[in-house]
Design an enzyme around this catalytic site. Structure first.
Site, PDB file in Angstrom:
ATOM      1  N   GLY A 207       0.851  -1.189   0.000  1.00  0.00           N
ATOM      2  CA  GLY A 207       0.000   0.000   0.000  1.00  0.00           C
ATOM      3  C   GLY A 207       0.881   1.231   0.000  1.00  0.00           C
TER       4      GLY A 207
ATOM      5  N   GLU B 190      -4.648   7.010   3.012  1.00  0.00           N
ATOM      6  CA  GLU B 190      -3.960   8.158   2.381  1.00  0.00           C
ATOM      7  C   GLU B 190      -2.531   8.301   2.893  1.00  0.00           C
ATOM      8  OE1 GLU B 190      -4.945   9.047  -0.140  1.00  0.00           O
ATOM      9  OE2 GLU B 190      -7.120   8.855  -0.083  1.00  0.00           O
TER      10      GLU B 190
HETATM   11  C1  LIG Z   1       5.044   9.301  -1.164  1.00  0.00           C
HETATM   12  C2  LIG Z   1       5.293   7.803  -1.088  1.00  0.00           C
HETATM   13  C3  LIG Z   1       5.473   7.363   0.341  1.00  0.00           C
HETATM   14  C4  LIG Z   1       6.567   7.466  -1.831  1.00  0.00           C
HETATM   15  O1  LIG Z   1       6.326   7.549  -3.203  1.00  0.00           O
HETATM   16  P1  LIG Z   1       7.434   7.126  -4.255  1.00  0.00           P
HETATM   17  O2  LIG Z   1       6.896   7.410  -5.600  1.00  0.00           O
HETATM   18  O3  LIG Z   1       7.959   5.768  -3.989  1.00  0.00           O
HETATM   19  O4  LIG Z   1       8.501   8.197  -3.848  1.00  0.00           O
HETATM   20  P2  LIG Z   1      10.004   8.358  -4.167  1.00  0.00           P
HETATM   21  O5  LIG Z   1      10.296   7.884  -5.532  1.00  0.00           O
HETATM   22  O6  LIG Z   1      10.771   7.862  -3.004  1.00  0.00           O
HETATM   23  O7  LIG Z   1      10.033   9.963  -4.225  1.00  0.00           O
HETATM   24  C5  LIG Z   1       9.822  10.728  -3.122  1.00  0.00           C
HETATM   25  C6  LIG Z   1       9.804  12.136  -3.680  1.00  0.00           C
HETATM   26  O8  LIG Z   1       8.561  12.368  -4.281  1.00  0.00           O
HETATM   27  C7  LIG Z   1       7.958  13.472  -3.677  1.00  0.00           C
HETATM   28  N1  LIG Z   1       6.514  13.257  -3.633  1.00  0.00           N
HETATM   29  C8  LIG Z   1       5.859  12.176  -3.221  1.00  0.00           C
HETATM   30  N2  LIG Z   1       4.542  12.370  -3.313  1.00  0.00           N
HETATM   31  C9  LIG Z   1       4.382  13.598  -3.802  1.00  0.00           C
HETATM   32  C10 LIG Z   1       3.248  14.378  -4.118  1.00  0.00           C
HETATM   33  N3  LIG Z   1       2.028  13.927  -3.920  1.00  0.00           N
HETATM   34  N4  LIG Z   1       3.450  15.622  -4.607  1.00  0.00           N
HETATM   35  C11 LIG Z   1       4.700  16.105  -4.789  1.00  0.00           C
HETATM   36  N5  LIG Z   1       5.809  15.416  -4.507  1.00  0.00           N
HETATM   37  C12 LIG Z   1       5.655  14.189  -4.027  1.00  0.00           C
HETATM   38  C13 LIG Z   1       8.541  13.504  -2.282  1.00  0.00           C
HETATM   39  O9  LIG Z   1       8.414  14.764  -1.707  1.00  0.00           O
HETATM   40  C14 LIG Z   1       9.963  13.148  -2.561  1.00  0.00           C
HETATM   41  O10 LIG Z   1      10.625  14.283  -3.079  1.00  0.00           O
HETATM   42  P3  LIG Z   1      12.192  14.439  -2.890  1.00  0.00           P
HETATM   43  O11 LIG Z   1      12.840  13.277  -3.533  1.00  0.00           O
HETATM   44  O12 LIG Z   1      12.413  14.477  -1.426  1.00  0.00           O
HETATM   45  O13 LIG Z   1      12.475  15.735  -3.564  1.00  0.00           O
HETATM   46  C15 LIG Z   1       4.145   7.112  -1.774  1.00  0.00           C
HETATM   47  O14 LIG Z   1       4.500   5.807  -1.932  1.00  0.00           O
HETATM   48  C16 LIG Z   1       2.864   7.306  -1.077  1.00  0.00           C
HETATM   49  O15 LIG Z   1       2.209   8.336  -1.194  1.00  0.00           O
HETATM   50  N6  LIG Z   1       2.430   6.285  -0.325  1.00  0.00           N
HETATM   51  C17 LIG Z   1       1.212   6.325   0.397  1.00  0.00           C
HETATM   52  C18 LIG Z   1       0.163   5.588  -0.356  1.00  0.00           C
HETATM   53  C19 LIG Z   1      -1.199   6.179  -0.139  1.00  0.00           C
HETATM   54  O16 LIG Z   1      -1.365   7.276   0.353  1.00  0.00           O
HETATM   55  N7  LIG Z   1      -2.203   5.489  -0.574  1.00  0.00           N
HETATM   56  C20 LIG Z   1      -3.529   5.960  -0.555  1.00  0.00           C
HETATM   57  C21 LIG Z   1      -4.439   5.003  -1.254  1.00  0.00           C
HETATM   58  S1  LIG Z   1      -6.035   5.630  -1.466  1.00  0.00           S
HETATM   59  C22 LIG Z   1      -6.736   5.634   0.087  1.00  0.00           C
HETATM   60  O17 LIG Z   1      -6.138   5.305   1.055  1.00  0.00           O
HETATM   61  C23 LIG Z   1      -8.145   6.086   0.147  1.00  0.00           C
HETATM   62  C24 LIG Z   1      -8.812   6.188   1.256  1.00  0.00           C
HETATM   63  C25 LIG Z   1     -10.188   6.655   1.213  1.00  0.00           C
HETATM   64  C26 LIG Z   1     -10.670   7.090   2.523  1.00  0.00           C
HETATM   65  C27 LIG Z   1     -12.084   7.566   2.453  1.00  0.00           C
HETATM   66  C28 LIG Z   1     -12.445   8.442   3.560  1.00  0.00           C
HETATM   67  C29 LIG Z   1     -12.293   9.811   3.136  1.00  0.00           C
HETATM   68  C30 LIG Z   1     -12.706  10.829   4.108  1.00  0.00           C
HETATM   69  C31 LIG Z   1     -12.476  12.147   3.496  1.00  0.00           C
HETATM   70  C32 LIG Z   1     -13.212  13.203   4.152  1.00  0.00           C
HETATM   71  C33 LIG Z   1     -13.363  14.399   3.307  1.00  0.00           C
HETATM   72  C34 LIG Z   1     -13.941  15.427   4.184  1.00  0.00           C
HETATM   73  C35 LIG Z   1     -14.335  16.679   3.501  1.00  0.00           C
HETATM   74  C36 LIG Z   1     -14.614  17.632   4.619  1.00  0.00           C
HETATM   75  C37 LIG Z   1     -15.172  18.931   4.165  1.00  0.00           C
HETATM   76  O18 LIG Z   1     -15.590  19.077   3.014  1.00  0.00           O
HETATM   77  O19 LIG Z   1     -15.178  19.815   5.019  1.00  0.00           O
HETATM   78  C1  LIG Z   2     -10.470   2.597   6.042  1.00  0.00           C
HETATM   79  C2  LIG Z   2      -9.499   2.448   4.900  1.00  0.00           C
HETATM   80  C3  LIG Z   2      -9.885   2.847   3.648  1.00  0.00           C
HETATM   81  C4  LIG Z   2      -9.014   2.692   2.556  1.00  0.00           C
HETATM   82  N1  LIG Z   2      -9.428   3.047   1.317  1.00  0.00           N
HETATM   83  C5  LIG Z   2      -8.615   2.854   0.259  1.00  0.00           C
HETATM   84  C6  LIG Z   2      -9.046   3.194  -1.067  1.00  0.00           C
HETATM   85  O1  LIG Z   2     -10.153   3.664  -1.257  1.00  0.00           O
HETATM   86  N2  LIG Z   2      -8.211   2.974  -2.088  1.00  0.00           N
HETATM   87  C7  LIG Z   2      -6.969   2.440  -1.904  1.00  0.00           C
HETATM   88  O2  LIG Z   2      -6.260   2.257  -2.887  1.00  0.00           O
HETATM   89  N3  LIG Z   2      -6.524   2.129  -0.670  1.00  0.00           N
HETATM   90  C8  LIG Z   2      -7.314   2.321   0.409  1.00  0.00           C
HETATM   91  N4  LIG Z   2      -6.868   2.004   1.683  1.00  0.00           N
HETATM   92  C9  LIG Z   2      -5.522   1.461   1.861  1.00  0.00           C
HETATM   93  C10 LIG Z   2      -4.566   2.429   2.531  1.00  0.00           C
HETATM   94  O3  LIG Z   2      -4.281   3.504   1.690  1.00  0.00           O
HETATM   95  C11 LIG Z   2      -3.299   1.718   2.952  1.00  0.00           C
HETATM   96  O4  LIG Z   2      -3.645   0.718   3.886  1.00  0.00           O
HETATM   97  C12 LIG Z   2      -2.306   2.695   3.526  1.00  0.00           C
HETATM   98  O5  LIG Z   2      -1.767   3.506   2.519  1.00  0.00           O
HETATM   99  C13 LIG Z   2      -1.164   2.004   4.310  1.00  0.00           C
HETATM  100  O6  LIG Z   2      -0.496   1.104   3.523  1.00  0.00           O
HETATM  101  P1  LIG Z   2      -0.231  -0.400   4.003  1.00  0.00           P
HETATM  102  O7  LIG Z   2      -1.531  -1.006   4.359  1.00  0.00           O
HETATM  103  O8  LIG Z   2       0.574  -1.021   2.930  1.00  0.00           O
HETATM  104  O9  LIG Z   2       0.619  -0.274   5.306  1.00  0.00           O
HETATM  105  P2  LIG Z   2       2.115  -0.744   5.509  1.00  0.00           P
HETATM  106  O10 LIG Z   2       2.996   0.103   4.665  1.00  0.00           O
HETATM  107  O11 LIG Z   2       2.234  -2.201   5.339  1.00  0.00           O
HETATM  108  O12 LIG Z   2       2.317  -0.342   7.018  1.00  0.00           O
HETATM  109  C14 LIG Z   2       2.655  -1.259   8.079  1.00  0.00           C
HETATM  110  C15 LIG Z   2       3.724  -0.593   8.976  1.00  0.00           C
HETATM  111  O13 LIG Z   2       4.914  -0.435   8.240  1.00  0.00           O
HETATM  112  C16 LIG Z   2       5.421   0.871   8.392  1.00  0.00           C
HETATM  113  N5  LIG Z   2       6.139   1.277   7.168  1.00  0.00           N
HETATM  114  C17 LIG Z   2       5.842   0.946   5.895  1.00  0.00           C
HETATM  115  N6  LIG Z   2       6.709   1.534   5.048  1.00  0.00           N
HETATM  116  C18 LIG Z   2       7.553   2.255   5.779  1.00  0.00           C
HETATM  117  C19 LIG Z   2       8.654   3.103   5.483  1.00  0.00           C
HETATM  118  N7  LIG Z   2       9.039   3.328   4.240  1.00  0.00           N
HETATM  119  N8  LIG Z   2       9.289   3.697   6.502  1.00  0.00           N
HETATM  120  C20 LIG Z   2       8.902   3.500   7.769  1.00  0.00           C
HETATM  121  N9  LIG Z   2       7.856   2.714   8.120  1.00  0.00           N
HETATM  122  C21 LIG Z   2       7.201   2.091   7.143  1.00  0.00           C
HETATM  123  C22 LIG Z   2       4.196   1.734   8.633  1.00  0.00           C
HETATM  124  O14 LIG Z   2       4.533   2.924   9.318  1.00  0.00           O
HETATM  125  C23 LIG Z   2       3.336   0.791   9.477  1.00  0.00           C
HETATM  126  O15 LIG Z   2       3.716   0.934  10.832  1.00  0.00           O
HETATM  127  C24 LIG Z   2      -7.730   2.146   2.766  1.00  0.00           C
HETATM  128  C25 LIG Z   2      -7.342   1.744   4.059  1.00  0.00           C
HETATM  129  C26 LIG Z   2      -8.201   1.889   5.110  1.00  0.00           C
HETATM  130  C27 LIG Z   2      -7.763   1.450   6.482  1.00  0.00           C
END
Ligand SMILES: CC(C)(COP(=O)(O)OP(=O)(O)OC[C@H]1O[C@@H](n2cnc3c(N)ncnc32)[C@H](O)[C@@H]1OP(=O)(O)O)[C@@H](O)C(=O)NCCC(=O)NCCSC(=O)/C=C/CCCCCCCCCCCCC(=O)O
Ligand SMILES: Cc1cc2nc3c(=O)[nH]c(=O)nc-3n(C[C@H](O)[C@H](O)[C@H](O)COP(=O)(O)OP(=O)(O)OC[C@H]3O[C@@H](n4cnc5c(N)ncnc54)[C@H](O)[C@@H]3O)c2cc1C
Length: 642
Positions: free
Chosen positions: A128, A405
């Site tokens: 993730g 996120e």
């Molecule tokens: C960022 C990662 C950890 C790493 O990415 P990776 O590509 O491997 O990175 P690197 O190659 O190492 O590069 C790092 C460099 O890149 C820069 N970087 C990274 N991201 C960005 C970016 N977005 N923009 C610009 N630059 C960026 C970073 O700074 C580094 O730069 P440098 O090298 O240091 O110069 C990446 O792997 C990552 O993001 N991982 C996390 C994965 C993740 O977030 N997944 C999400 C999946 S989707 C999800 O989870 C969905 C959930 C749905 C939830 C639903 C509930 C929603 C509630 C919402 C409520 C809304 C309310 C509204 C209220 C109101 O209206 O009032």
């Molecule tokens: C309620 C909910 C809704 C979601 N909705 C969506 C969705 O709509 N779409 C979607 O695509 N995904 C969704 N997700 C997935 C979510 O985005 C991921 O679970 C989240 O990004 C964390 O990734 P992971 O599960 O791989 O955690 P992991 O990365 O496996 O995390 C496990 C542990 O490892 C540590 N870790 C991992 N990598 C590192 C690192 N580089 N350095 C230090 N520590 C590290 C973390 O800190 C954590 O303690 C949802 C998750 C939840 C719980």
């Protein structure tokens, strides 16, 4: 106050009007309390209300206004989610930011009309966080001009996407794009998952629900696998990246521009978290002013539990945080909308700043929101543990934000990268190149804090103290990192060895931003009475937060022990000052009873009668003797009596 919270008098008035309309529409109310429903019943109930809303939305809100839509959803559908939660939160934002104009013309109107339901499918069973190691592939077939989506093994199954399991028929799917055997990394594709008429999964698609979760169970988070599933080339979202018919790849203006849907949620979720924190506190604070237990003065009657200083200390600092998060969140959304507009017209220069800011904020805000909600639950004693309080559901939903996120530790480390780069600028005498959010890192600070010596300095001395500790920790962690590298450690190894210290720097920097956002807002307020009430809250906030991070300021003597005593006294002083306003400070958020869904937190304070009514309506009380008793317990007891 409601105008301050919601951004303007008009917004506050509209919220009231919307709540009043909903109160008059019983078809939009929960048909029974959600805690008494099974997951299937809740999903059915939510779909029922959602379809009525789709029909009648225009009579209740301006559907083009996201804030009105969000309020409507919270009131009617609630925070446990709904079958289209991800449609609005990620699917439409992903299309809006990443689809070309032509693609938007094709898909967006259909999505907005709710002809199709979409989600955002990125996370997989095996990965993730580390997006580079996602395993789903999209291989370009030059002959047919199609991408072939494939799930090579079980860990590559998409896993978690909200509403993927059962509700959505489309998704923005993130997959590694491979053209002529070259991997161009993760890219977003528009993918049809189910037949539009039958809703059956299309051939080549394996899809389903991942099962019940800690909370948020109305959402069908799902799994998804592809078996060599073909989509047209033109389904790659092509606003920033393009693949031509002959396989030529045109790279985007910024390597991470495809991550914009995540940044969108990180920016918007802050006010969502503030709302959940304020809801839990509203329930706990109202209940605490109804609940009487024990005496402070033995000659007097039992007191409301809100009179206890420990209860105030448990709740009031979180009230201040809820306001702080709401104000910081509103600023962040403004910045996000600005950066998005710039990005769409090709200016990507602000993306790094926004990414750093939102990464830190989502981590600190979700963590502290979780802490505050859990304290609110405990503040309600035994009744807080009952689902009648509804606090456990609020908690479960809110803390999901610590993970989704971007896992919080990981996102703090993203901000740390930005801070370390900024520290390098300071160390090399290039402070003038620092962005506005980190400019303080280049400013020489005074040797000691003047907090207790200039009492009428507004909040300047507090801000300076937060700046001092944040700067010191950033430079310290950066020194540690650079030092390890100088000793020959590889960059990644050195980074890992400093990561706890780096994350401490990220938290301090973020907490400084939150304090500053609160100060900025209070300074803008013209109404004297509102300003006074919020100034008290801000006093509590800065003193409480400073006490919480005091060790960083004590270490180098920036704060003295006597200053710490002063800060502590200020906390106690402002707990007392806030007490008369506590309930109003939360009632000002104007959550209706329908929205709060809490027996304990009802506006009328009629807790005990309603708790009894609620308990009597438990499905277990439909009969006096359960079949579990007749079938098992009764025979057991009879056998034992023989
Ligand atoms: C960022 C990662 C950890 C790493 O990415 P990776 O590509 O491997 O990175 P690197 O190659 O190492 O590069 C790092 C460099 O890149 C820069 N970087 C990274 N991201 C960005 C970016 N977005 N923009 C610009 N630059 C960026 C970073 O700074 C580094 O730069 P440098 O090298 O240091 O110069 C990446 O792997 C990552 O993001 N991982 C996390 C994965 C993740 O977030 N997944 C999400 C999946 S989707 C999800 O989870 C969905 C959930 C749905 C939830 C639903 C509930 C929603 C509630 C919402 C409520 C809304 C309310 C509204 C209220 C109101 O209206 O009032
Ligand atoms: C309620 C909910 C809704 C979601 N909705 C969506 C969705 O709509 N779409 C979607 O695509 N995904 C969704 N997700 C997935 C979510 O985005 C991921 O679970 C989240 O990004 C964390 O990734 P992971 O599960 O791989 O955690 P992991 O990365 O496996 O995390 C496990 C542990 O490892 C540590 N870790 C991992 N990598 C590192 C690192 N580089 N350095 C230090 N520590 C590290 C973390 O800190 C954590 O303690 C949802 C998750 C939840 C719980």
């Amino acid at each position: 106050m409601a105008a301050q919270i919601w951004g303007s008098e008009k917004r506050a008035r509209r919220r009231r009007e919307i709540s009043a309309k909903i109160a008059q529409m019983p078809e939009l109310h929960d048909s029974k309390p959600l805690p008494f429903m099974t997951r299937e019943e809740k999903i059915m109930e939510s779909a029922r209300k959602l379809t009525i809303l789709t029909e009648k939305m225009g009579q209740i809100i301006d559907p083009t206004d996201p804030a009105e839509l969000y309020h409507l959803n919270n009131e009617v559908l609630g925070l446990e989610g709904n079958p289209m939660a991800l449609h609005g939160v990620m699917f439409i934002p992903a299309l809006s930011a990443q689809a070309s104009d032509e693609q938007q013309a094709k898909w967006l109107p259909r999505a907005l009309r709710r002809e199709i339901i979409g989600t955002y499918a990125q996370t997989e069973l095996g990965h993730g966080t580390n997006l580079q190691n996602l395993e789903t592939t999209a291989t370009y077939d030059l002959a047919t001009q199609e991408f072939v989506l494939h799930t090579p093994q079980i860990t590559a199954l998409k896993w978690w996407p909200g509403n993927l399991g059962k509700s959505s028929n489309y998704a923005v799917v993130v997959a590694h794009m491979i053209i002529k055997a070259k991997n161009y990394g993760p890219h977003p594709f528009m993918v049809q998952l189910r037949d539009e008429k039958t809703h059956e999964p299309l051939p080549g698609i394996t899809i389903g629900d991942i099962g019940p979760k800690m909370a948020y169970n109305i959402v069908d988070n799902g799994f998804l696998g592809f078996n060599k599933y073909r989509i047209p080339r033109t389904n790659l979202l092509m606003r920033h990246t393009k693949v031509e018919a002959d396989g030529t790849y045109i790279k985007p203006p910024h390597a991470k521009i495809n991550y914009s849907a995540m940044v969108h949620v990180r920016a918007y979720m802050l006010t969502g978290q503030a709302i959940m924190l304020a809801s839990a506190l509203n329930i706990a604070t109202r209940y605490s002013s109804v609940r009487r237990q024990g005496q402070i003065d033995k000659s007097q009657p039992e007191v409301k539990v809100l009179e206890y200083q420990t209860q105030q200390h448990r709740l009031f600092p979180s009230i201040a945080r809820a306001y702080a998060f709401q104000f910081a969140g509103a600023e962040t959304v403004k910045l996000y909308e600005h950066v998005l507009k710039e990005m769409k017209s090709g200016n990507v220069s602000l993306m790094a700043d926004l990414h750093a800011l939102t990464s830190g904020l989502k981590s600190v805000v979700t963590y502290q929101t979780g802490e505050g909600i859990e304290q609110a639950r405990m503040a309600c004693g035994g009744h807080g543990y009952s689902m009648a309080s509804y606090i456990s559901e609020i908690y479960g939903v809110a803390i999901g934000g610590c993970t989704y996120e971007g896992e919080n530790m990981v996102m703090l480390l993203q901000l740390a990268r930005y801070l370390v780069k900024s520290a390098a600028l300071v160390k090399s005498g290039q402070s003038s190149k620092l962005g506005p959010l980190v400019a303080y890192l280049g400013v020489k600070s005074e040797p000691t804090s003047l907090i207790d010596r200039i009492p009428n300095s507004g909040f300047t001395e507090y801000v300076k103290t937060f700046q001092h500790v944040s700067k010191r920790q950033t430079l310290k962690a950066a020194d540690m990192f650079f030092g390890l590298m100088e000793k020959g450690e590889k960059r990644e190894i050195a980074w890992n060895k400093c990561s706890v210290e780096l994350n401490r720097a990220s938290r301090l920097h973020t907490r400084l931003f939150i304090v500053e956002a609160f100060v900025r807002r209070v300074n803008e307020i013209a109404d004297i009475r509102i300003k006074e009430a919020l100034t008290d809250l801000l006093h509590l906030h800065v003193n409480y937060e400073l006490l919480d991070i005091a060790s960083y300021a004590l270490e180098d003597g920036f704060l003295s022990a006597s200053q710490l005593d002063y800060i502590r006294d200020q906390v106690y002083l402002y707990l007392g000052k806030i007490r008369p306003n506590a309930v109003s400070l939360l009632d000002s958020w104007e959550f209706s009873d329908i929205e709060l869904r809490s027996v304990l937190g009802r506006r009328d304070g009629n807790v005990y009668e309603n708790l009894f009514k609620w308990a009597k309506s438990s499905p277990l009380n439909k009969t006096d003797v359960l079949s579990s008793v007749t079938q098992y317990l009764k025979p057991m007891m009879e056998k034992a009596r023989l």
